[in-house]
Design a protein around this motif. Structure first.
Motif, PDB file in Angstrom:
ATOM      1  N   GLN A   1       0.819  -1.220   0.000  1.00  0.00           N
ATOM      2  CA  GLN A   1       0.000   0.000   0.000  1.00  0.00           C
ATOM      3  C   GLN A   1       0.850   1.266   0.000  1.00  0.00           C
ATOM      4  O   GLN A   1       0.333   2.359  -0.218  1.00  0.00           O
ATOM      5  CB  GLN A   1      -0.929   0.005   1.217  1.00  0.00           C
ATOM      6  CG  GLN A   1      -0.300   0.473   2.532  1.00  0.00           C
ATOM      7  CD  GLN A   1       0.712  -0.496   3.115  1.00  0.00           C
ATOM      8  OE1 GLN A   1       0.809  -1.652   2.691  1.00  0.00           O
ATOM      9  NE2 GLN A   1       1.470  -0.037   4.099  1.00  0.00           N
ATOM     10  N   GLY A   2       2.128   1.115   0.276  1.00  0.00           N
ATOM     11  CA  GLY A   2       3.038   2.251   0.238  1.00  0.00           C
ATOM     12  C   GLY A   2       3.297   2.863   1.606  1.00  0.00           C
ATOM     13  O   GLY A   2       2.484   2.764   2.522  1.00  0.00           O
ATOM     14  N   THR A   3       4.459   3.488   1.724  1.00  0.00           N
ATOM     15  CA  THR A   3       4.824   4.223   2.934  1.00  0.00           C
ATOM     16  C   THR A   3       5.460   5.546   2.512  1.00  0.00           C
ATOM     17  O   THR A   3       6.270   5.590   1.594  1.00  0.00           O
ATOM     18  CB  THR A   3       5.762   3.394   3.832  1.00  0.00           C
ATOM     19  OG1 THR A   3       5.984   4.079   5.069  1.00  0.00           O
ATOM     20  CG2 THR A   3       7.112   3.118   3.172  1.00  0.00           C
ATOM     21  N   GLN A   4       5.061   6.614   3.183  1.00  0.00           N
ATOM     22  CA  GLN A   4       5.512   7.954   2.793  1.00  0.00           C
ATOM     23  C   GLN A   4       6.903   8.244   3.365  1.00  0.00           C
ATOM     24  O   GLN A   4       7.150   8.034   4.567  1.00  0.00           O
ATOM     25  CB  GLN A   4       4.531   9.008   3.306  1.00  0.00           C
ATOM     26  CG  GLN A   4       4.948  10.439   3.030  1.00  0.00           C
ATOM     27  CD  GLN A   4       4.870  10.807   1.558  1.00  0.00           C
ATOM     28  OE1 GLN A   4       3.866  10.534   0.902  1.00  0.00           O
ATOM     29  NE2 GLN A   4       5.919  11.446   1.043  1.00  0.00           N
ATOM     30  N   VAL A   5       7.761   8.732   2.512  1.00  0.00           N
ATOM     31  CA  VAL A   5       9.071   9.229   2.929  1.00  0.00           C
ATOM     32  C   VAL A   5       9.161  10.685   2.526  1.00  0.00           C
ATOM     33  O   VAL A   5       8.970  11.017   1.354  1.00  0.00           O
ATOM     34  CB  VAL A   5      10.218   8.425   2.276  1.00  0.00           C
ATOM     35  CG1 VAL A   5      11.567   9.084   2.577  1.00  0.00           C
ATOM     36  CG2 VAL A   5      10.206   6.985   2.767  1.00  0.00           C
ATOM     37  N   THR A   6       9.421  11.540   3.496  1.00  0.00           N
ATOM     38  CA  THR A   6       9.545  12.969   3.235  1.00  0.00           C
ATOM     39  C   THR A   6      10.888  13.443   3.756  1.00  0.00           C
ATOM     40  O   THR A   6      11.215  13.225   4.927  1.00  0.00           O
ATOM     41  CB  THR A   6       8.417  13.755   3.917  1.00  0.00           C
ATOM     42  OG1 THR A   6       7.156  13.260   3.458  1.00  0.00           O
ATOM     43  CG2 THR A   6       8.526  15.244   3.587  1.00  0.00           C
ATOM     44  N   VAL A   7      11.659  14.070   2.873  1.00  0.00           N
ATOM     45  CA  VAL A   7      12.990  14.547   3.218  1.00  0.00           C
ATOM     46  C   VAL A   7      12.986  16.067   3.110  1.00  0.00           C
ATOM     47  O   VAL A   7      12.773  16.620   2.033  1.00  0.00           O
ATOM     48  CB  VAL A   7      14.065  13.947   2.309  1.00  0.00           C
ATOM     49  CG1 VAL A   7      15.451  14.390   2.777  1.00  0.00           C
ATOM     50  CG2 VAL A   7      13.964  12.431   2.271  1.00  0.00           C
ATOM     51  N   SER A   8      13.223  16.734   4.225  1.00  0.00           N
ATOM     52  CA  SER A   8      13.242  18.187   4.232  1.00  0.00           C
ATOM     53  C   SER A   8      14.661  18.693   4.026  1.00  0.00           C
ATOM     54  O   SER A   8      15.632  18.047   4.426  1.00  0.00           O
ATOM     55  CB  SER A   8      12.681  18.715   5.548  1.00  0.00           C
ATOM     56  OG  SER A   8      13.501  18.323   6.632  1.00  0.00           O
ATOM     57  N   SER A   9      14.751  19.863   3.429  1.00  0.00           N
ATOM     58  CA  SER A   9      16.084  20.429   3.130  1.00  0.00           C
ATOM     59  C   SER A   9      16.592  21.288   4.284  1.00  0.00           C
ATOM     60  O   SER A   9      15.895  21.576   5.227  1.00  0.00           O
ATOM     61  CB  SER A   9      16.021  21.263   1.860  1.00  0.00           C
ATOM     62  OG  SER A   9      15.049  22.258   1.991  1.00  0.00           O
TER      63      SER A   9
END
Length: 123
Positions: free
Chosen positions: A115-123
């Motif tokens: 189903q997917g997993t969210q990856v968020t990378v902030s700068s």
């Protein structure tokens, strides 16, 4: 019923690491090549990494080569994606996928998806 369940996503800063896991059930895991794909907002799904049934062969997208490592534990029916030196452009929903017998870089050739997993990378 086949299930692939991803976990391990989250919000991190650039340069950080994350390890994604994908636990499978309902299939004979050792008979399946496994892969990770990702889809960023407004973009098409893209191949990230794949691993053969035995784990002896691994393929990576050029964009992640040297930073990401795919692995599998056939005793635990689980595939992993170790992501190091994360960049903002790695931000996406990450999906694991299973394909009977052989790997492919083409997502349309995979039989089962998580189903997917969210990856968020902030700068």
């Amino acid at each position: 019923q086949v299930q692939l369940v991803e976990s391990g996503g989250g919000l991190v800063q650039a340069g950080d690491s994350l390890r994604l896991s994908c636990a499978s059930s309902g299939l004979t895991f050792i008979n399946y090549a496994m892969a990770w794909f990702r889809q960023a907002p407004g973009k098409e799904r893209e191949f990230v990494a794949a691993i053969s049934k035995s784990g002896s062969t691994r393929n990576y997208a050029d964009s992640v080569k040297g930073r990401f490592t795919i692995s599998r534990d056939n005793a635990k029916n689980t595939v992993y994606l170790q992501m190091n030196s994360l960049k903002p452009e790695d931000t996406a929903v990450y999906y694991c996928a299973a394909r009977f017998y052989v790997t492919s870089l083409d997502g349309s050739e995979y039989d089962y998806w998580g189903q997917g997993t969210q990856v968020t990378v902030s700068s």
